[in-house]
Enzyme design. Structure first.
Site, short mmCIF file in Angstrom:
data_model
loop_
_atom_site.label_atom_id
_atom_site.label_comp_id
_atom_site.label_asym_id
_atom_site.label_seq_id
_atom_site.Cartn_x
_atom_site.Cartn_y
_atom_site.Cartn_z
CG HIS A 1 -1.86 1.19 1.24
ND1 HIS A 1 -3.14 1.11 0.74
CD2 HIS A 1 -1.70 2.46 1.68
CE1 HIS A 1 -3.73 2.29 0.87
NE2 HIS A 1 -2.87 3.13 1.44
CB CYS A 2 1.99 3.40 -2.68
SG CYS A 2 3.10 4.80 -2.96
#
Length: 418
Positions: A188-189
């Site tokens: 998850h960026c």
């Protein structure tokens, strides 16, 4: 008079016989994840999509500054920062922002949730360590925590997700931020505010690689501009006259280490057909990677293959009652909040306590949970939520706790004597 009364009774009976129509809503309106939807469910973002504004500022600010400098140099008939440099910088910046929105605003590969747990393929009464109580509505139903499947001649374990009520597909994982299972979950960026998965990984790589190229491009031409001014004067005077170029040089030098290092790392992952999640967990350090097809086929799979369609149609009409019943219709699922939960990496594992032989203790099976939800959802006279002091003690008194404990022991001893 009788005819009139009979007609009213007939109308009343006919109105009772008509079944109420289910309330229909769009799927994105009742979605149980933490995503944010725009344009009527056509665009899907993560819960931290606000970080996009910061990312756009970090990219667009220096790029626009450099373009403004190029325009001013064009008016001065400068031979270095002319129209070609300006056009290339503007094109790279636009492409970079397009890749950013393609990464952030689309479904990364969310696996559809199940409204009910899957049926057990094993015996309900099998007592093994691999069997766990995963269905709160049917305590006698126990499912194996993991299943073995074969991929390219290798045995792969897939986990059961307690939140989505399904066995995750291979390489999928549950994101604790978006609260979804994502196909080929990479990470998850926070900079794009979205999970990176099967359907947006190639756009993410293009985003970070174009950001790296933009940093290097601005850095190089800013240095050339300073060195060109050095011919007319000393280096320090040239730098004092070209303050914008000096600021851009420092900024791009710092930024390129982050985005450049990230690009190199993901280039290595593409060559070996790994995900960030698998690499950080050392999945293939001691065993062969079953997904590695060789360098040419790995690149072809990422950049030249067709992106699979989304498994969810967030604009379709669904019955709201189905989702309400699956979430809050039973009081047992609320027990998951009381039971110990464990979060590690991208996985969410909700477990329960078992005896040494793998069975659920009898005291838990015999408890009646039907009143838990009513107590938790009860309202006081002011209309607020009234919490049960049994679950949420406000100011526990040690003397009261000791008296209740002694009273409970006496009652339990009396039941044994009976």
């Amino acid at each position: 008079m009788k005819k009139r009364m009979g007609g009213e009774e007939q109308k009343t009976c006919s109105s009772k016989d008509v079944a109420p129509q289910p309330k229909l809503r769009r799927l994105y309106q009742v979605w149980q994840g933490s995503n944010r939807f725009l344009c009527g469910g056509r665009m899907i973002f993560g819960p931290d999509a606000g970080s996009l504004f910061l990312t756009i500022l970090l990219i667009g600010g220096p790029a626009i500054t450099f373009c403004i400098q190029c325009v001013s140099k064009i008016e001065e008939h400068d031979r270095i920062l002319g129209y070609p440099v300006f056009i290339v910088c503007a094109t790279i910046t636009i492409l970079d922002l397009v890749f950013l929105f393609l990464t952030s605003g689309r479904d990364p590969g969310i696996v559809p949730r199940n409204l009910q747990p899957p049926e057990s393929e094993d015996s309900f009464h099998m007592n093994t360590q691999s069997m766990e109580w995963v269905n709160g509505r049917s305590p006698q139903l126990r499912l194996p925590r993991t299943k073995d499947i074969r991929i390219n001649g290798h045995s792969i374990k897939v986990k059961y997700c307690d939140t989505c009520l399904l066995y995750r597909p291979p390489r999928a994982s549950h994101c604790s931020i978006c609260n979804n299972c994502v196909q080929r979950f990479d990470h998850h960026c926070p900079w794009v505010g979205q999970c990176i998965g099967l359907r947006n990984y190639r756009f993410f790589f293009m985003f970070i690689s174009s950001s790296t190229f933009l940093c290097m491009y601005v850095f190089v031409f800013s240095w050339i501009n300073v060195l060109e001014q050095k011919r007319k004067d000393t280096l320090w005077r040239a730098m004092s006259k070209e303050v914008l170029s000096v600021v851009l040089i420092v900024y791009c030098f710092i930024a390129v280490w982050f985005v450049g290092g990230l690009t190199v790392f993901h280039f290595y992952l593409i060559c070996t057909n790994q995900t960030t999640y698998e690499n950080f967990r050392y999945r293939y350090d001691k065993k062969e990677n079953p997904y590695n097809k060789g360098l040419p086929r790995n690149f072809r799979e990422l950049f030249l293959s067709k992106i699979p369609p989304s498994l969810n149609n967030f604009r379709e009409w669904v019955a709201e009652e189905d989702f309400i019943e699956s979430v809050g219709g039973s009081s047992i699922p609320h027990l998951k909040a009381i039971m110990s939960s464990k979060e590690k990496g991208g996985d969410i594992e909700m477990g329960s306590k078992f005896t040494s032989d793998g069975q659920v203790p009898d005291i838990l099976q015999s408890l009646d949970y039907t009143g838990i939800e009513d107590k938790l959802k009860g309202k006081n006279a002011d209309g607020g939520i009234m919490f049960d002091p049994f679950f949420y003690p406000m100011s526990p008194n040690p003397k009261d706790i000791k008296q209740n404990f002694n009273a409970g022991n006496k009652a339990h001893a009396g039941e044994r004597n009976d």
